[in-house]
Motif scaffolding. Structure first.
Motif, PDB file in Angstrom:
ATOM      1  N   UNK A  99       0.853  -1.187   0.000  1.00 57.80           N
ATOM      2  CA  UNK A  99       0.000   0.000   0.000  1.00 57.80           C
ATOM      3  C   UNK A  99       0.888   1.236   0.000  1.00 57.80           C
ATOM      4  N   UNK A 100       0.684   2.102  -0.996  1.00 57.66           N
ATOM      5  CA  UNK A 100       1.370   3.387  -1.093  1.00 57.66           C
ATOM      6  C   UNK A 100       0.407   4.493  -0.673  1.00 57.66           C
ATOM      7  N   UNK A 101       0.907   5.461   0.100  1.00 59.27           N
ATOM      8  CA  UNK A 101       0.087   6.562   0.600  1.00 59.27           C
ATOM      9  C   UNK A 101       0.727   7.889   0.224  1.00 59.27           C
ATOM     10  N   UNK A 102      -0.081   8.799  -0.301  1.00 54.98           N
ATOM     11  CA  UNK A 102       0.404  10.142  -0.607  1.00 54.98           C
ATOM     12  C   UNK A 102       0.686  10.899   0.684  1.00 54.98           C
ATOM     13  N   UNK A 103       1.572  11.910   0.628  1.00 55.50           N
ATOM     14  CA  UNK A 103       1.832  12.724   1.833  1.00 55.50           C
ATOM     15  C   UNK A 103       0.586  13.474   2.282  1.00 55.50           C
ATOM     16  N   UNK A 104       0.578  13.838   3.567  1.00 61.31           N
ATOM     17  CA  UNK A 104      -0.446  14.730   4.123  1.00 61.31           C
ATOM     18  C   UNK A 104      -1.874  14.241   3.868  1.00 61.31           C
ATOM     19  N   UNK A 105      -2.166  13.043   4.311  1.00 60.48           N
ATOM     20  CA  UNK A 105      -3.558  12.584   4.268  1.00 60.48           C
ATOM     21  C   UNK A 105      -3.878  11.484   3.285  1.00 60.48           C
ATOM     22  N   UNK A 106      -2.881  10.886   2.645  1.00 58.63           N
ATOM     23  CA  UNK A 106      -3.168   9.744   1.792  1.00 58.63           C
ATOM     24  C   UNK A 106      -3.916   8.682   2.578  1.00 58.63           C
ATOM     25  N   UNK A 107      -5.043   8.233   2.060  1.00 57.30           N
ATOM     26  CA  UNK A 107      -5.981   7.425   2.844  1.00 57.30           C
ATOM     27  C   UNK A 107      -6.298   6.104   2.162  1.00 57.30           C
ATOM     28  N   UNK A 108      -6.178   5.017   2.912  1.00 56.93           N
ATOM     29  CA  UNK A 108      -6.811   3.756   2.522  1.00 56.93           C
ATOM     30  C   UNK A 108      -8.139   3.748   3.253  1.00 56.93           C
ATOM     31  N   UNK A 109      -9.242   4.091   2.571  1.00 56.07           N
ATOM     32  CA  UNK A 109     -10.488   4.446   3.249  1.00 56.07           C
ATOM     33  C   UNK A 109     -11.107   3.268   3.999  1.00 56.07           C
ATOM     34  N   UNK A 110     -12.039   3.562   4.907  1.00 50.72           N
ATOM     35  CA  UNK A 110     -12.678   2.496   5.687  1.00 50.72           C
ATOM     36  C   UNK A 110     -13.224   1.387   4.794  1.00 50.72           C
ATOM     37  N   UNK A 111     -12.820   0.160   5.121  1.00 45.93           N
ATOM     38  CA  UNK A 111     -13.191  -1.005   4.322  1.00 45.93           C
ATOM     39  C   UNK A 111     -13.122  -2.249   5.195  1.00 45.93           C
ATOM     40  N   UNK A 112     -13.597  -3.354   4.658  1.00 46.89           N
ATOM     41  CA  UNK A 112     -13.495  -4.635   5.344  1.00 46.89           C
ATOM     42  C   UNK A 112     -12.945  -5.679   4.384  1.00 46.89           C
ATOM     43  N   UNK A 113     -12.381  -6.730   4.953  1.00 43.60           N
ATOM     44  CA  UNK A 113     -12.016  -7.932   4.204  1.00 43.60           C
ATOM     45  C   UNK A 113     -12.905  -9.061   4.720  1.00 43.60           C
ATOM     46  N   UNK A 114     -13.900  -9.480   3.938  1.00 45.20           N
ATOM     47  CA  UNK A 114     -14.861 -10.458   4.457  1.00 45.20           C
ATOM     48  C   UNK A 114     -14.278 -11.836   4.704  1.00 45.20           C
ATOM     49  N   UNK A 115     -13.102 -12.116   4.134  1.00 46.68           N
ATOM     50  CA  UNK A 115     -12.561 -13.469   4.252  1.00 46.68           C
ATOM     51  C   UNK A 115     -11.159 -13.510   4.849  1.00 46.68           C
ATOM     52  N   UNK A 116     -10.691 -12.433   5.468  1.00 43.69           N
ATOM     53  CA  UNK A 116      -9.295 -12.457   5.918  1.00 43.69           C
ATOM     54  C   UNK A 116      -9.038 -11.517   7.087  1.00 43.69           C
ATOM     55  N   UNK A 117      -8.165 -11.967   7.981  1.00 42.22           N
ATOM     56  CA  UNK A 117      -7.504 -11.087   8.935  1.00 42.22           C
ATOM     57  C   UNK A 117      -6.293 -10.468   8.239  1.00 42.22           C
ATOM     58  N   UNK A 118      -5.978  -9.235   8.578  1.00 42.15           N
ATOM     59  CA  UNK A 118      -4.854  -8.525   7.956  1.00 42.15           C
ATOM     60  C   UNK A 118      -3.830  -8.146   9.018  1.00 42.15           C
ATOM     61  N   UNK A 119      -2.557  -8.327   8.686  1.00 41.80           N
ATOM     62  CA  UNK A 119      -1.473  -7.850   9.547  1.00 41.80           C
ATOM     63  C   UNK A 119      -0.628  -6.887   8.722  1.00 41.80           C
ATOM     64  N   UNK A 120      -0.492  -5.660   9.208  1.00 40.89           N
ATOM     65  CA  UNK A 120       0.122  -4.565   8.461  1.00 40.89           C
ATOM     66  C   UNK A 120       1.479  -4.210   9.058  1.00 40.89           C
ATOM     67  N   UNK A 121       2.475  -4.067   8.197  1.00 34.04           N
ATOM     68  CA  UNK A 121       3.820  -3.653   8.595  1.00 34.04           C
ATOM     69  C   UNK A 121       4.160  -2.348   7.897  1.00 34.04           C
ATOM     70  N   UNK A 122       4.454  -1.303   8.662  1.00 31.76           N
ATOM     71  CA  UNK A 122       4.838  -0.012   8.089  1.00 31.76           C
ATOM     72  C   UNK A 122       6.322  -0.051   7.725  1.00 31.76           C
ATOM     73  N   UNK A 123       6.617   0.296   6.477  1.00 28.91           N
ATOM     74  CA  UNK A 123       8.004   0.349   6.008  1.00 28.91           C
ATOM     75  C   UNK A 123       8.543   1.770   5.993  1.00 28.91           C
ATOM     76  N   UNK A 124       7.707   2.713   5.574  1.00 26.54           N
ATOM     77  CA  UNK A 124       8.114   4.112   5.490  1.00 26.54           C
ATOM     78  C   UNK A 124       6.947   4.996   5.887  1.00 26.54           C
ATOM     79  N   UNK A 125       7.244   6.116   6.560  1.00 28.52           N
ATOM     80  CA  UNK A 125       6.217   7.097   6.875  1.00 28.52           C
ATOM     81  C   UNK A 125       5.546   6.873   8.219  1.00 28.52           C
ATOM     82  N   UNK A 126       4.498   7.653   8.464  1.00 21.54           N
ATOM     83  CA  UNK A 126       3.757   7.635   9.720  1.00 21.54           C
ATOM     84  C   UNK A 126       2.275   7.472   9.416  1.00 21.54           C
ATOM     85  N   UNK A 127       1.684   6.388   9.903  1.00 24.63           N
ATOM     86  CA  UNK A 127       0.286   6.084   9.620  1.00 24.63           C
ATOM     87  C   UNK A 127      -0.536   6.090  10.898  1.00 24.63           C
TER      88      UNK A 127
END
Length: 232
Positions: A99-127
């Motif tokens: 997932x790539x995010x633009x500076x100053x508010x890049x958003x992965x908007x509210x959503x669900x994954x109906x068939x999966x748990x997600x584990x997220x690792x931040x590589x760069x930036x502040x989320x």
């Protein structure tokens, strides 16, 4: 970030998902639904290739280290790697995403994954990330993440990530399904095809119907129409 560090982070994230023990119960669906046909065929996912014809390319993908464009309305870009991109993932029960995010508010908007748990690792930036628990509590669980931080989004719960930093951000996610699915809440509710009747949405969200019309227009729905509008 070097390609080596990027891939090492991704594989470290996915390893726990791949090592979970098998369970003796019917498999979870890998698609939204599976309509029965009057034939002696059952498949939950994809048909299998003859194992003797399998090759290394069936189990690999190149280029996940390349930044994706975030020039869109929400300022993010999700690159999903599932069984469509890596055929060898079929029946393995895992997938991943960059997932790539633009500076100053890049958003992965509210959503669900109906068939999966997600584990997220931040590589760069502040989320700033979070998810909302189910009814009746609807409790928001949220945290600010920095490079190297990990956060889990439980299966089926509404969640989001937003870049609160002034530079671009990058994260990788592991998902516990080869086809996790994604339901973006605003798109599904206001951009459905055919559209949900505006009276339903106006009452559900306690909005003026004109605001519902506006939101349906913003998300590509047919304004002011509904599947039962022509019924007597």
């Amino acid at each position: 970030m070097s390609a080596y560090r990027f891939l090492l982070s991704a594989f470290t994230l996915l390893l726990p998902l791949a090592s979970s023990p098998a369970s003796a119960y019917d498999p979870s669906p890998l698609q939204d639904f599976c309509v029965a046909i009057n034939e002696p065929v059952f498949v939950n996912g994809k048909f299998c290739k003859d194992p003797k014809l399998a090759a290394a390319n069936d189990f690999s993908f190149s280029g996940l280290n390349i930044p994706r464009s975030t020039a869109n309305r929400v300022g993010s870009n999700v690159t999903l790697l599932n069984a469509d991109q890596i055929p060898g993932l079929n029946t393995m029960g895992i997938s991943m995403a960059r997932i790539d995010y633009a500076p100053n508010g890049g958003l992965n908007p509210p959503h669900t994954h109906p068939r999966a748990t997600e584990i997220l690792l931040v590589l760069e930036g502040t989320l700033a990330v979070g998810f909302v628990t189910s009814n009746p509590d609807n409790r928001l669980i949220t945290k600010v993440l920095y490079p190297g931080d990990v956060f889990v989004f439980p299966i089926g719960l509404i969640h989001f990530q937003v870049n609160i930093g002034q530079a671009s951000a990058v994260a990788v996610a592991g998902l516990s399904s080869q086809n996790p699915g994604a339901i973006t809440i605003a798109n599904a509710v206001f951009g459905s095809n055919p559209p949900i009747n505006p009276d339903v949405l106006a009452k559900a969200f306690q909005l003026d119907k004109n605001i519902v019309y506006y939101l349906q227009k913003q998300f590509g729905g047919s304004v002011g129409q509904g599947p039962w509008d022509d019924m007597p």
